[in-house]
Motif scaffolding. Structure first.
Motif, PDB file in Angstrom:
ATOM      1  N   ILE A 187       0.940  -1.136   0.017  1.00  0.00           N
ATOM      2  CA  ILE A 187       0.088  -0.073   0.046  1.00  0.00           C
ATOM      3  C   ILE A 187       0.802   1.188  -0.160  1.00  0.00           C
ATOM      4  CG2 ILE A 187      -1.716   1.309   1.340  1.00  0.00           C
ATOM      5  CD1 ILE A 187      -2.603  -1.298   2.481  1.00  0.00           C
ATOM      6  N   GLU A 188       0.342   2.386  -0.721  1.00  0.00           N
ATOM      7  CA  GLU A 188       1.234   3.299  -0.918  1.00  0.00           C
ATOM      8  C   GLU A 188       0.642   4.706  -0.883  1.00  0.00           C
ATOM      9  OE1 GLU A 188       4.436   3.535  -4.325  1.00  0.00           O
ATOM     10  OE2 GLU A 188       2.579   4.517  -5.324  1.00  0.00           O
ATOM     11  N   LEU A 189       1.168   5.604  -0.199  1.00  0.00           N
ATOM     12  CA  LEU A 189       0.711   7.280   0.210  1.00  0.00           C
ATOM     13  C   LEU A 189       1.614   7.823  -0.690  1.00  0.00           C
ATOM     14  CD1 LEU A 189      -0.986   8.866   1.818  1.00  0.00           C
ATOM     15  CD2 LEU A 189       0.612   8.872   3.594  1.00  0.00           C
ATOM     16  N   VAL A 190       1.006   8.876  -1.352  1.00  0.00           N
ATOM     17  CA  VAL A 190       1.878   9.436  -2.369  1.00  0.00           C
ATOM     18  C   VAL A 190       1.463  10.977  -2.254  1.00  0.00           C
ATOM     19  CG1 VAL A 190       2.427   9.949  -4.932  1.00  0.00           C
ATOM     20  CG2 VAL A 190       2.068   7.662  -4.129  1.00  0.00           C
ATOM     21  N   TYR A 191       2.524  11.978  -2.288  1.00  0.00           N
ATOM     22  CA  TYR A 191       2.133  13.508  -2.330  1.00  0.00           C
ATOM     23  C   TYR A 191       2.916  13.941  -3.144  1.00  0.00           C
ATOM     24  CZ  TYR A 191       2.090  18.374  -1.070  1.00  0.00           C
ATOM     25  OH  TYR A 191       2.278  19.753  -1.159  1.00  0.00           O
ATOM     26  N   VAL A 192       2.401  14.760  -4.276  1.00  0.00           N
ATOM     27  CA  VAL A 192       2.927  15.133  -5.401  1.00  0.00           C
ATOM     28  C   VAL A 192       2.632  16.805  -5.447  1.00  0.00           C
ATOM     29  CG1 VAL A 192       1.200  14.488  -6.759  1.00  0.00           C
ATOM     30  CG2 VAL A 192       3.393  15.126  -7.818  1.00  0.00           C
ATOM     31  N   GLU A 193       3.612  17.593  -5.787  1.00  0.00           N
ATOM     32  CA  GLU A 193       3.686  18.788  -5.962  1.00  0.00           C
ATOM     33  C   GLU A 193       3.925  19.208  -7.361  1.00  0.00           C
ATOM     34  OE1 GLU A 193       5.948  21.355  -3.226  1.00  0.00           O
ATOM     35  OE2 GLU A 193       4.730  20.815  -1.527  1.00  0.00           O
ATOM     36  N   ALA A 194       3.044  19.961  -8.125  1.00  0.00           N
ATOM     37  CA  ALA A 194       3.390  20.315  -9.531  1.00  0.00           C
ATOM     38  C   ALA A 194       2.259  21.526  -9.704  1.00  0.00           C
ATOM     39  CB  ALA A 194       3.390  19.358 -10.341  1.00  0.00           C
ATOM     40  N   VAL A 195       2.489  22.212 -10.709  1.00  0.00           N
ATOM     41  CA  VAL A 195       1.617  23.415 -11.515  1.00  0.00           C
ATOM     42  C   VAL A 195       0.260  22.523 -11.759  1.00  0.00           C
ATOM     43  CG1 VAL A 195       1.071  25.071 -13.247  1.00  0.00           C
ATOM     44  CG2 VAL A 195       3.257  24.875 -11.863  1.00  0.00           C
ATOM     45  N   SER A 196       0.589  21.304 -12.523  1.00  0.00           N
ATOM     46  CA  SER A 196      -0.571  20.739 -13.206  1.00  0.00           C
ATOM     47  C   SER A 196      -0.246  19.342 -13.380  1.00  0.00           C
ATOM     48  CB  SER A 196      -1.235  21.384 -14.228  1.00  0.00           C
ATOM     49  OG  SER A 196      -2.352  20.649 -14.584  1.00  0.00           O
ATOM     50  N   GLY A 197      -0.925  18.311 -13.316  1.00  0.00           N
ATOM     51  CA  GLY A 197      -0.322  16.930 -13.603  1.00  0.00           C
ATOM     52  C   GLY A 197      -1.588  15.961 -13.759  1.00  0.00           C
ATOM     53  N   ILE A 198      -1.292  14.766 -14.296  1.00  0.00           N
ATOM     54  CA  ILE A 198      -2.483  14.053 -14.554  1.00  0.00           C
ATOM     55  C   ILE A 198      -2.122  12.552 -13.709  1.00  0.00           C
ATOM     56  CG2 ILE A 198      -3.087  12.330 -16.096  1.00  0.00           C
ATOM     57  CD1 ILE A 198      -2.872  14.268 -18.529  1.00  0.00           C
ATOM     58  N   ARG A 199      -3.335  12.120 -13.030  1.00  0.00           N
ATOM     59  CA  ARG A 199      -3.067  11.074 -12.239  1.00  0.00           C
ATOM     60  C   ARG A 199      -4.049  10.056 -12.795  1.00  0.00           C
ATOM     61  NH1 ARG A 199      -6.678  13.845  -7.506  1.00  0.00           N
ATOM     62  NH2 ARG A 199      -8.674  13.935  -8.596  1.00  0.00           N
ATOM     63  N   HIS A 200      -3.326   8.822 -12.895  1.00  0.00           N
ATOM     64  CA  HIS A 200      -4.023   7.599 -13.328  1.00  0.00           C
ATOM     65  C   HIS A 200      -4.076   6.577 -12.478  1.00  0.00           C
ATOM     66  CE1 HIS A 200      -4.798   4.720 -17.119  1.00  0.00           C
ATOM     67  NE2 HIS A 200      -5.374   4.545 -16.037  1.00  0.00           N
ATOM     68  N   VAL A 201      -4.973   6.280 -11.752  1.00  0.00           N
ATOM     69  CA  VAL A 201      -5.189   5.246 -10.720  1.00  0.00           C
ATOM     70  C   VAL A 201      -6.236   4.464 -10.866  1.00  0.00           C
ATOM     71  CG1 VAL A 201      -5.336   4.923  -8.181  1.00  0.00           C
ATOM     72  CG2 VAL A 201      -4.200   6.821  -9.161  1.00  0.00           C
ATOM     73  N   GLY A 202      -5.804   3.005 -11.275  1.00  0.00           N
ATOM     74  CA  GLY A 202      -6.894   1.856 -11.707  1.00  0.00           C
ATOM     75  C   GLY A 202      -7.560   2.560 -13.087  1.00  0.00           C
ATOM     76  N   LYS A 203      -8.835   2.712 -13.054  1.00  0.00           N
ATOM     77  CA  LYS A 203      -9.575   3.396 -14.407  1.00  0.00           C
ATOM     78  C   LYS A 203      -9.649   4.831 -14.264  1.00  0.00           C
ATOM     79  CE  LYS A 203     -12.908   1.022 -16.117  1.00  0.00           C
ATOM     80  NZ  LYS A 203     -14.184   0.296 -16.279  1.00  0.00           N
ATOM     81  N   ASP A 204      -9.449   5.423 -13.222  1.00  0.00           N
ATOM     82  CA  ASP A 204      -9.524   7.000 -12.992  1.00  0.00           C
ATOM     83  C   ASP A 204      -8.543   7.662 -13.601  1.00  0.00           C
ATOM     84  OD1 ASP A 204     -11.019   9.236 -11.660  1.00  0.00           O
ATOM     85  OD2 ASP A 204      -8.691   9.357 -11.200  1.00  0.00           O
ATOM     86  N   ILE A 205      -8.747   8.572 -14.548  1.00  0.00           N
ATOM     87  CA  ILE A 205      -7.697   9.401 -15.056  1.00  0.00           C
ATOM     88  C   ILE A 205      -8.289  10.699 -15.098  1.00  0.00           C
ATOM     89  CG2 ILE A 205      -6.531  10.016 -17.293  1.00  0.00           C
ATOM     90  CD1 ILE A 205      -6.774   7.172 -18.444  1.00  0.00           C
ATOM     91  N   SER A 206      -7.423  11.571 -14.455  1.00  0.00           N
ATOM     92  CA  SER A 206      -7.869  12.776 -14.057  1.00  0.00           C
ATOM     93  C   SER A 206      -6.806  13.895 -13.517  1.00  0.00           C
ATOM     94  CB  SER A 206      -9.001  12.845 -12.717  1.00  0.00           C
ATOM     95  OG  SER A 206      -8.401  12.164 -11.610  1.00  0.00           O
ATOM     96  N   GLY A 207      -6.909  15.144 -13.740  1.00  0.00           N
ATOM     97  CA  GLY A 207      -6.026  16.082 -13.723  1.00  0.00           C
ATOM     98  C   GLY A 207      -5.777  16.609 -11.867  1.00  0.00           C
ATOM     99  N   PHE A 208      -4.721  17.064 -11.824  1.00  0.00           N
ATOM    100  CA  PHE A 208      -4.613  17.679 -10.306  1.00  0.00           C
ATOM    101  C   PHE A 208      -3.909  18.979 -10.511  1.00  0.00           C
ATOM    102  CE2 PHE A 208      -0.694  15.234 -10.604  1.00  0.00           C
ATOM    103  CZ  PHE A 208       0.233  16.077 -10.106  1.00  0.00           C
ATOM    104  N   THR A 209      -4.187  20.022  -9.787  1.00  0.00           N
ATOM    105  CA  THR A 209      -3.621  21.341  -9.790  1.00  0.00           C
ATOM    106  C   THR A 209      -2.708  21.678  -8.575  1.00  0.00           C
ATOM    107  OG1 THR A 209      -5.060  22.098 -11.352  1.00  0.00           O
ATOM    108  CG2 THR A 209      -3.794  23.712 -10.227  1.00  0.00           C
ATOM    109  N   GLU A 210      -1.451  22.088  -8.509  1.00  0.00           N
ATOM    110  CA  GLU A 210      -0.522  22.347  -7.343  1.00  0.00           C
ATOM    111  C   GLU A 210      -0.133  21.397  -6.498  1.00  0.00           C
ATOM    112  OE1 GLU A 210      -2.778  25.282  -5.100  1.00  0.00           O
ATOM    113  OE2 GLU A 210      -2.390  26.757  -6.583  1.00  0.00           O
ATOM    114  N   SER A 211      -1.020  20.423  -5.899  1.00  0.00           N
ATOM    115  CA  SER A 211      -0.544  19.298  -5.226  1.00  0.00           C
ATOM    116  C   SER A 211      -1.844  18.255  -5.211  1.00  0.00           C
ATOM    117  CB  SER A 211      -0.174  19.659  -3.863  1.00  0.00           C
ATOM    118  OG  SER A 211      -1.477  20.326  -3.244  1.00  0.00           O
ATOM    119  N   ASP A 212      -1.381  17.228  -4.737  1.00  0.00           N
ATOM    120  CA  ASP A 212      -2.363  15.925  -4.753  1.00  0.00           C
ATOM    121  C   ASP A 212      -1.721  15.042  -3.405  1.00  0.00           C
ATOM    122  OD1 ASP A 212      -4.695  14.742  -4.967  1.00  0.00           O
ATOM    123  OD2 ASP A 212      -4.214  13.624  -6.865  1.00  0.00           O
TER     124      ASP A 212
END
Length: 286
Positions: free
Chosen positions: A35-60
């Motif tokens: 099991i994994e806990l991830v923190y990411v900082e970026a102006v904008s990025g794409i997350r793809h987890v399982g079947k979900d593909i969505s964007g994030f802004t600033e951090s996730d």
């Protein structure tokens, strides 16, 4: 590129590892039993987890369950990006959490993590602060700190489930199509108009078969995915010196009104509102 199984190694006497990977130019579509806990900082990025593909802004901040396929969160990001990744041993849930009644909420959290959980608000802010402190603690204090973080996440209401169904690796085992090829094609052509017939041919499928496959894998049509990808790239360009009209054409849209409409659909605000809000933050920080 098919889904890869990542082999994770831990130091002797450690129940988890915390590190900051950087794989910007690597398409790493992978899974692992930890099991994994991830923190990411970026102006904008794409997350793809399982079947979900969505964007994030600033951090996730995301909690990803055992054997849930996911893409590295810095893939394709050309601006600054920084991550903290915390991985727990494969037996962490069964040996450490399940036997202890006081950890009931944590057990339910970790068991639910197969859906992919994105945390926001004050929860994200507090957990990130505590993740930074973990780096400075000895082994026992670090473990206690991890349990505190998991308890915070378990009690939080500031959470979004990314998937509505089980998308662990067993769901993907029969996937023979190379999602990496599709991602690379879109990344290389998003500004010139990716062609569904062309990519279908590249991965040796008829166009109808490719469209069915892509929708099954991502819950999105190819056109919707490309538009979402373009909008995510636009977020990055909007914080540079280009005008909104220039950004519109840079990411492959031919109509400014259509670009504005889609941007608001995916981001929740217009390009000008997005740019002003984020540039104001930068000015305040500066």
């Amino acid at each position: 590129m098919k889904i890869q199984k990542e082999i994770i190694e831990f130091e002797n006497g450690k129940s988890f590892k915390l590190f900051s990977p950087s794989l910007k130019n690597c398409f790493f579509w992978h899974h692992h039993p930890e099991i994994e806990l991830v923190y990411v900082e970026a102006v904008s990025g794409i997350r793809h987890v399982g079947k979900d593909i969505s964007g994030f802004t600033e951090s996730d901040l995301l909690l990803i369950g055992s054997n849930v396929p996911h893409l590295n969160f810095d893939y394709g990001i050309q601006t600054g990006c920084w991550q903290m990744v915390l991985q727990m041993r494969e037996d962490f849930l069964q040996n450490m959490i399940v036997p202890v009644p006081e950890f009931e909420k944590i057990r339910l959290l970790l068991e639910r993590s197969y859906l992919g959980l994105s945390f926001y608000g004050e929860t994200k802010k507090l957990v990130v602060e505590k993740l930074h402190f973990l780096r400075k603690k000895n082994s026992l204090d670090a473990l206690l700190g991890l349990l505190e973080i998991l308890q915070i996440l378990a009690e939080s209401k500031e959470v979004k489930e990314l998937n509505s169904e089980d998308t662990r690796i067993k769901w993907f085992l029969n996937d023979k199509i190379r999602m990496g090829t599709i991602y690379d094609y879109i990344h290389g052509n998003y500004d010139r108009g990716p062609n569904v017939n062309e990519i279908a041919k590249i991965v040796s499928l008829s166009t109808p078969a490719f469209c069915r496959y892509f929708k099954k894998q991502t819950n999105m049509t190819f056109t919707d995915f490309v538009n979402n990808y373009r909008v995510n790239q636009a977020r990055i360009f909007l914080l540079k010196e280009s005008s909104i009209t220039e950004v519109c054409f840079m990411v492959g849209f031919e109509s400014l009104s259509y670009f504005n409409k889609l941007f608001k659909k995916y981001v929740g605000e217009t390009p000008s509102e997005f740019r002003k809000r984020h540039l104001d933050k930068i000015d305040i920080i500066g």
